[in-house]
Design a protein around this motif. Sequence first.
Motif, mmCIF file in Angstrom:
data_model
loop_
_atom_site.group_PDB
_atom_site.id
_atom_site.type_symbol
_atom_site.label_atom_id
_atom_site.label_comp_id
_atom_site.label_asym_id
_atom_site.label_seq_id
_atom_site.Cartn_x
_atom_site.Cartn_y
_atom_site.Cartn_z
ATOM 1 N N PHE A 238 0.842 -1.191 0.000
ATOM 2 C CA PHE A 238 0.000 0.000 0.000
ATOM 3 C C PHE A 238 0.877 1.240 0.000
ATOM 4 O O PHE A 238 1.953 1.244 0.579
ATOM 5 N N ASN A 239 0.387 2.298 -0.642
ATOM 6 C CA ASN A 239 1.088 3.592 -0.683
ATOM 7 C C ASN A 239 2.536 3.427 -1.134
ATOM 8 O O ASN A 239 3.430 4.024 -0.543
ATOM 9 N N VAL B 208 3.498 0.403 3.059
ATOM 10 C CA VAL B 208 3.394 -0.793 3.888
ATOM 11 C C VAL B 208 3.390 -2.002 2.973
ATOM 12 O O VAL B 208 2.554 -2.077 2.068
ATOM 13 N N SER C 171 2.075 -5.129 2.870
ATOM 14 C CA SER C 171 1.100 -5.892 3.652
ATOM 15 C C SER C 171 1.123 -7.376 3.331
ATOM 16 O O SER C 171 0.796 -8.200 4.175
ATOM 17 N N THR D 66 -0.418 -10.949 14.563
ATOM 18 C CA THR D 66 -0.467 -9.690 15.306
ATOM 19 C C THR D 66 -1.280 -8.663 14.520
ATOM 20 O O THR D 66 -1.579 -8.873 13.345
ATOM 21 N N ASN D 67 -1.576 -7.539 15.168
ATOM 22 C CA ASN D 67 -2.280 -6.459 14.474
ATOM 23 C C ASN D 67 -1.440 -5.940 13.325
ATOM 24 O O ASN D 67 -0.252 -5.729 13.486
ATOM 25 N N GLY D 68 -2.056 -5.765 12.184
ATOM 26 C CA GLY D 68 -1.324 -5.214 11.048
ATOM 27 C C GLY D 68 -0.422 -6.219 10.361
ATOM 28 O O GLY D 68 0.431 -5.848 9.566
ATOM 29 N N SER D 69 -0.615 -7.504 10.632
ATOM 30 C CA SER D 69 0.270 -8.495 10.027
ATOM 31 C C SER D 69 -0.176 -8.877 8.619
ATOM 32 O O SER D 69 0.539 -9.597 7.923
ATOM 33 N N GLY D 70 -1.342 -8.390 8.194
ATOM 34 C CA GLY D 70 -1.770 -8.632 6.824
ATOM 35 C C GLY D 70 -2.889 -9.644 6.677
ATOM 36 O O GLY D 70 -3.190 -10.090 5.563
ATOM 37 N N LYS D 71 -3.534 -9.995 7.786
ATOM 38 C CA LYS D 71 -4.604 -11.000 7.713
ATOM 39 C C LYS D 71 -5.778 -10.500 6.870
ATOM 40 O O LYS D 71 -6.234 -11.186 5.939
ATOM 41 N N SER D 72 -6.246 -9.302 7.197
ATOM 42 C CA SER D 72 -7.369 -8.752 6.421
ATOM 43 C C SER D 72 -6.953 -8.522 4.973
ATOM 44 O O SER D 72 -7.734 -8.763 4.049
ATOM 45 N N THR D 73 -5.728 -8.055 4.800
ATOM 46 C CA THR D 73 -5.248 -7.817 3.438
ATOM 47 C C THR D 73 -5.295 -9.106 2.626
ATOM 48 O O THR D 73 -5.700 -9.101 1.466
HETATM 49 N N1 LIG Z 1 -6.446 0.021 2.163
HETATM 50 C C1 LIG Z 1 -5.291 0.195 2.793
HETATM 51 N N2 LIG Z 1 -4.551 1.301 2.558
HETATM 52 C C2 LIG Z 1 -3.361 1.485 3.187
HETATM 53 N N3 LIG Z 1 -2.835 0.626 4.056
HETATM 54 C C3 LIG Z 1 -3.520 -0.492 4.334
HETATM 55 C C4 LIG Z 1 -4.783 -0.754 3.728
HETATM 56 N N4 LIG Z 1 -5.257 -1.943 4.197
HETATM 57 C C5 LIG Z 1 -4.315 -2.390 5.056
HETATM 58 N N5 LIG Z 1 -3.289 -1.524 5.140
HETATM 59 C C6 LIG Z 1 -2.084 -1.684 5.952
HETATM 60 O O1 LIG Z 1 -1.584 -2.980 5.750
HETATM 61 C C7 LIG Z 1 -1.124 -3.548 6.949
HETATM 62 C C8 LIG Z 1 -1.857 -4.848 7.213
HETATM 63 O O2 LIG Z 1 -3.186 -4.536 7.532
HETATM 64 P P1 LIG Z 1 -4.304 -5.628 7.784
HETATM 65 O O3 LIG Z 1 -4.232 -6.656 6.743
HETATM 66 O O4 LIG Z 1 -5.597 -4.924 7.946
HETATM 67 O O5 LIG Z 1 -3.841 -6.236 9.183
HETATM 68 P P2 LIG Z 1 -4.584 -7.271 10.128
HETATM 69 O O6 LIG Z 1 -3.667 -8.449 10.168
HETATM 70 O O7 LIG Z 1 -4.633 -6.600 11.467
HETATM 71 O O8 LIG Z 1 -5.913 -7.572 9.567
HETATM 72 C C9 LIG Z 1 -1.352 -2.510 8.030
HETATM 73 O O9 LIG Z 1 -0.139 -1.848 8.275
HETATM 74 C C10 LIG Z 1 -2.355 -1.582 7.430
HETATM 75 O O10 LIG Z 1 -2.173 -0.285 7.899
#
Ligand SMILES: Nc1ncnc2c1ncn2[C@@H]1O[C@H](COP(=O)(O)OP(=O)(O)O)[C@@H](O)[C@H]1O
Lengths: 270, 310
Positions: A11-12, A19, A21, A40-47
Amino acid sequence: MLEIKNLCKTFNAGTINEVMSLQEVNLTIEEGSFVCVLGTNGSGKSTLLNAVAGTFLTDAGTISLNGREITKWPEHKRACYIGRVFQNPFSGTAPAMSIAENLSLAAKRGKKRGLGWGLPVSVRGELQTRIKALNMGLEDRLDSPIGKLSGGQRQALTLLMSSWIRPELLLLDEHTAALDPKTAAKVIELTEKIVTEGKLTTLMVTHSMQQAVNLGDRIIMMHQGRIKYDFRGNDKKRLKVPDLLALFDDLRRKDQIDGTVAELLLENYV
Amino acid sequence: MTLLIGSVTIGLILALLALGIFISFRIFDFPDITAEGSFTFGASITASMIIAGFNPVIATLAAFAGGLLAGTSTGIIHTKFKVNPLLSGILVMTALYSVNLHVMGKSNVPLLSEKTLFTWFENFSIQVSGKDAVFNIIGWNVPAKDIWTLLFCLLIIVVFSLILLWFFRTNLGTAMRATGDNDQMIRALGVNTKGMIIFGVALSNGFIALSGSMLAQFQGFADVQMGIGMMVWGLASVIIGEALISENSLGQVIAGAVIGAVLFRLLVAIALRWGMNPNDLKLITAAFVFIALVLPGFMKRTKKIKLNRQ
Ligand SMILES: Nc1ncnc2c1ncn2[C@@H]1O[C@H](COP(=O)(O)OP(=O)(O)O)[C@@H](O)[C@H]1O
Ligand SMILES: [Mg+2]
């Protein structure tokens, strides 16, 4: 079967907010497997889940589902095969529309939506029986707007909607995180029932190690955009919460050492 | 009384505008100012076609198609090129100004001596009630043709309202409403939300162009300026309609928009009758919509403050 090869998402890119991700994630999930994703938080699970669902396109790598390469497909096209429940209970339902209307929308997931009557009387019976099975007393409130329900009720309905037509893959992203413990337990129970009954291939992100230990047949643990641990079969069965906690501690300790130093240490001593 | 009948007729014609605004504003939360251009677009298409000798029904339906086209452009500019909704509308509205001048060939096209839908209504009246017939309505003598015209407009608006109501209850229409309500959810259920927005904005402008087309035929001319202020006018009608209804069912909301449009037109007619300067009309309409938009939030806040004091 879901096959993810060398998947990358940054991202960005090129800014100070860059990041990474997902970094060369490789993951194969067999038909009918129920995988819990920890990290952990921000480890990329949602991504990872969003990349599979098509919320955004990835930078490199491929995703295929049951032999179809879906890497470049738009989100709505992937939805023909993928069911989803989000972390936010408000994300999965249309608040101004009635319970019945929401369910009827789900009953057409991935199908052509034409000028046929959206809510024929004939389906109301089925709606009623399937809602009754949720055991939440919602079967008599088919016509009230979903926005009036509690988060737990909405999440249970979203779960029902995501699996109304059997999905080839079910994606659950911390879908109980926003609920109180009692409701969360109920939604998890429902999740287990739906996944087992439908033999659904499932990828479930959870923040609860207890849930990961109790559910599913495989645990993967993510850290800094990579899959660090992968337990399946008997390894997964033997895994208990303290073991997972120890692994988390381990990851955290490695974090405290500077990344490059850690690599050197690993190369030389491990 | 004649004034009253005329106002209700115009109100019914503008109810189509209100329905269009209802689709963009209330279903999609899309502040679509294309309305101002497509209202005139509908009028200019119909006027030019009628003058060229086309059947008025075909000329009216062509206006609807023109509105669809205008809305499609706005929808595409917004969804495919990621231009914000308001700016997408402004671009198409501005472009339509030139298009309208080209379509009409000049800034004003008179239709008084042409055969329009309303000539048909008058002929029907002559056949059924006789020439120069009058109806006696609670002591007032009203020309029969005015009554018949009103009834035809009522019929048209009822038919279009029912079509809209039916459409929003089909699978496609339900998905369209869901797109406005929660686009993330409906995308996860396999709906192309961009396509839905394009379709919805197109439909909205189709209704608005139809309204412009009928108004031009009723008043006997099309003018390149006639769309100015129409978005706020339609919004005022929708807001009045929402104040009238008791529940948020689709049928009531649609009926509310129609009744709101008629009531608003009546209010304006009364105000003008009482000596309001016609030049102030748009100012007052805008002020009315402003108050209607902020008042609910304002009341909530004062209530909160009161509760906090207690
Ligand atoms: N749409 C987005 N734009 C910018 N950064 C993102 C976006 N989605 C996720 N990130 C970044 O990617 C990293 C992983 O996020 P995420 O997958 O949401 O973590 P988690 O494991 O907590 O679900 C984080 O640092 C988050 O800030
Ligand atoms: Mg997350």
